[in-house]
Structure formats: C-alpha cells, structure tokens
Motif scaffolding. Structure first.
Motif, mmCIF file in Angstrom:
data_model
loop_
_atom_site.group_PDB
_atom_site.id
_atom_site.type_symbol
_atom_site.label_atom_id
_atom_site.label_comp_id
_atom_site.label_asym_id
_atom_site.label_seq_id
_atom_site.Cartn_x
_atom_site.Cartn_y
_atom_site.Cartn_z
ATOM 1 N N ALA A 156 0.849 -1.193 0.000
ATOM 2 C CA ALA A 156 0.000 0.000 0.000
ATOM 3 C C ALA A 156 0.876 1.231 0.000
ATOM 4 O O ALA A 156 1.917 1.270 0.667
ATOM 5 N N ASP A 158 -0.798 4.583 -0.080
ATOM 6 C CA ASP A 158 -1.677 5.739 0.120
ATOM 7 C C ASP A 158 -1.724 6.223 1.564
ATOM 8 O O ASP A 158 -2.556 7.037 1.916
ATOM 9 N N LEU A 173 -8.849 -8.976 5.877
ATOM 10 C CA LEU A 173 -8.716 -7.533 6.020
ATOM 11 C C LEU A 173 -7.441 -7.216 6.790
ATOM 12 O O LEU A 173 -7.030 -7.982 7.676
ATOM 13 N N TYR A 175 -5.985 -3.991 9.032
ATOM 14 C CA TYR A 175 -6.208 -2.686 9.649
ATOM 15 C C TYR A 175 -4.856 -2.000 9.820
ATOM 16 O O TYR A 175 -3.868 -2.636 10.204
ATOM 17 N N ARG A 193 -7.470 2.682 9.385
ATOM 18 C CA ARG A 193 -7.976 2.409 8.052
ATOM 19 C C ARG A 193 -8.025 0.894 7.844
ATOM 20 O O ARG A 193 -7.304 0.141 8.521
ATOM 21 N N TYR A 195 -8.198 -2.343 4.837
ATOM 22 C CA TYR A 195 -7.923 -2.697 3.449
ATOM 23 C C TYR A 195 -8.262 -4.173 3.214
ATOM 24 O O TYR A 195 -7.938 -5.025 4.056
ATOM 25 N N LEU A 202 -2.688 -4.853 -1.139
ATOM 26 C CA LEU A 202 -3.941 -4.455 -0.523
ATOM 27 C C LEU A 202 -4.806 -3.734 -1.539
ATOM 28 O O LEU A 202 -4.304 -2.990 -2.392
ATOM 29 N N GLY A 203 -6.124 -3.952 -1.449
ATOM 30 C CA GLY A 203 -7.057 -3.217 -2.275
ATOM 31 C C GLY A 203 -7.272 -1.822 -1.735
ATOM 32 O O GLY A 203 -6.546 -1.343 -0.856
ATOM 33 N N ALA A 204 -8.288 -1.145 -2.250
ATOM 34 C CA ALA A 204 -8.571 0.231 -1.833
ATOM 35 C C ALA A 204 -8.927 0.289 -0.355
ATOM 36 O O ALA A 204 -9.772 -0.470 0.130
ATOM 37 N N GLY A 205 -8.288 1.227 0.346
ATOM 38 C CA GLY A 205 -8.543 1.384 1.771
ATOM 39 C C GLY A 205 -9.662 2.369 2.041
ATOM 40 O O GLY A 205 -10.024 3.187 1.200
ATOM 41 N N ARG A 206 -10.202 2.274 3.244
ATOM 42 C CA ARG A 206 -11.234 3.213 3.684
ATOM 43 C C ARG A 206 -11.057 3.498 5.165
ATOM 44 O O ARG A 206 -10.396 2.742 5.891
#
Length: 281
Positions: A156, A158, A173, A175, A193, A195, A202-206
């Motif tokens: 990752a 971002d 997931l 964290y 966050r 992912y 990792l895919g898109a995080g939120r």
C-alpha cells in the motif's frame, strides 16, 4: 463492551519508551521494546523481569512468526530482523530496490509466513529512536516480505504515516493506523484504516474509525474481531464495524498492546515507561 470492572495491573516500569509487546507462549512471557533505551525486556508470568537484548538496534514493533521466533522492526539498522531459537539474530530485509527503508515501525506475520510492516520516518528524524538520516525512498509505504522467496512487495502506498497494523481473524482484512496528524496538523489523519487483502497487496482502503484524544499507534485484534487501539490516555475498543465499545483508562500514554496469556484473554499494554495487563474476559 463492559469496561468498568476491568482492573489495570502495572507489571513493570523499566523503560524510557515502551513499545512492541509480543506474547511468546513457549516462554510464558511478553517481550517488549524500550525504543529510546535501545534495549528489549522480557516479563514472565512468574513476575520476573529481565533484559532480553541490549543493544537492540532501536527495535520498535515485534511479532511472533509461525515457528515462535521474534520478528522485529529495527530503527537503527532500518531493517526487519528475526531472533532465532538460539538467540542469534538474522537480518531479513533492509532495502527496497537498492534503497534503505526509512525506519520500519510495526509488524505482523500472516499465517502463510509473510511479514507485513510499516515504514514511517520516526527513526531517522533525530537520534532519539535511531540515527538521524535522510530518507532514500519517496513516501512511507506498507510492505509485504516473503522470507521463503525473498520477495518484497509494496502492499500500500496511500498512507501518510503508517504505524500499527493487524489482520482481521480471517486475514481477509488488514487494519492500519495512520497518525499523520502529528506531522500534518491541518491535513493529517488520526484514524484506523482498513484494506482488503489481495494476495500480497492491498485493495482500496477506507476509514474505519477515528481515534482521539491523541492518535492511533499500535493495536491488536481479538478472535471476535474487536480492535484494542492505543490513544493518549488509554486503550479504545472498537467492534468489527468500527463502533466504539469501550475504553480502558491508562495513566501513561499508550503506544501498543497485544493479547496473550494461557487463555488468550490477557491484554498486555505498553505505555511510556511501563508494561500493564488487563484481563478482558
């Protein structure tokens, strides 16, 4: 979660800045770092406290691999190391594409043996937790390293200041704590966050949860998916949906925590100078 009846125990206070607790069931003990003291300690459930390593190359986060060895993030050597069963230390990885890491900070080992770690700059910004130096990489990344093949992947990119990390119980997931509010007060994050894990990336995080007062540093996840996260004055508890379920007050600033004990229900907390324990169930 009911936290009013939880009793916080002070186990020992030998550190300048305690961090990176890891439960070692084979030793019935917790090993943790004193980052600023450039050493590591071991606390055994018998009550004995001993110096585990000195110097430690300013080790910070630690994890146990699938063979019971300790994986450490070293600020001093800007590397990931492994302590073998005989006590010798193996340097696993120290560069990405020929460039030195910033200062690996926290680490977790997946069930497939891969080592996931964060790389903020805190060990190179001064001589307090490592050695002052310039960054050789552009950014603060989260990496996945496979010790079997030697393959290193940027998982990752971002995150501004990635720190603590932990997998969900099913490992689907990951964290990650982003504490960039410290360096970027107007635009930075003080959040956890989450992912999706897609192989070794990792895919898109939120956003998962905001952490205050202070900011998130280290944390852990129990087998029900609850997160126990450090903050300025304690340990915040979140359920798997990111809802706050309680808080454990701690009299020192908390850096990290891990679950251990024979039944896995003992929360070991590192906070400034001390190692604490709470029985959570």
């Amino acid at each position: 979660m009911q936290t009013d009846n939880l009793r916080l125990e002070t186990l020992c206070s030998p550190a300048i800045w305690a961090e990176g607790p890891v439960w070692l069931p084979e030793q019935d003990a917790v090993v943790f770092s004193d980052v600023k003291g450039n050493r590591m300690f071991r606390w055994q459930r018998s009550g004995e406290v001993s110096l585990w390593r000195s110097p430690s190359h300013y080790a910070n986060g630690n994890a146990r691999d699938n063979e019971g060895r300790v994986i450490s993030c070293e600020h001093g050597r800007r590397a990931i190391s492994r302590t073998e069963h005989d006590g010798s230390v193996t340097l696993l990885v120290e560069k990405v594409e020929g460039k030195r890491f910033n200062s690996p900070n926290d680490v977790v080992v997946r069930s497939d043996g891969t080592i996931w770690f964060t790389d903020p700059p805190y060990g190179i910004v001064s001589d307090d937790e490592g050695y002052h130096a310039h960054s050789q990489v552009i950014g603060c990344y989260l990496y996945c390293f496979d010790p079997a093949s030697g393959q290193l992947t940027i998982a990752a990119s971002d995150l501004q200041r990635p720190n603590g990390l932990a997998f969900s119980p099913d490992e689907r997931l990951l964290y990650v704590a982003d504490m960039s509010i410290v360096d970027f007060p107007t635009l930075g994050r003080r959040q956890l966050r989450v992912y999706p894990v897609e192989g070794r990336e990792l895919g898109a995080g939120r956003r998962f949860a905001e952490v205050a007062p202070g900011f998130p540093d280290g944390f852990c996840v129990d087998n029900r998916g609850n997160l126990y996260c450090s903050c300025a004055d304690g340990v915040m508890i979140f359920d798997s949906q990111g809802q706050t379920r309680g808080k454990i007050p701690v009299p020192e600033r908390v850096s990290n925590c891990t679950l251990g004990g024979p039944d896995g229900n003992e929360l070991y907390i590192t906070a400034t100078t001390s190692l604490y324990r709470v029985i959570i169930g």
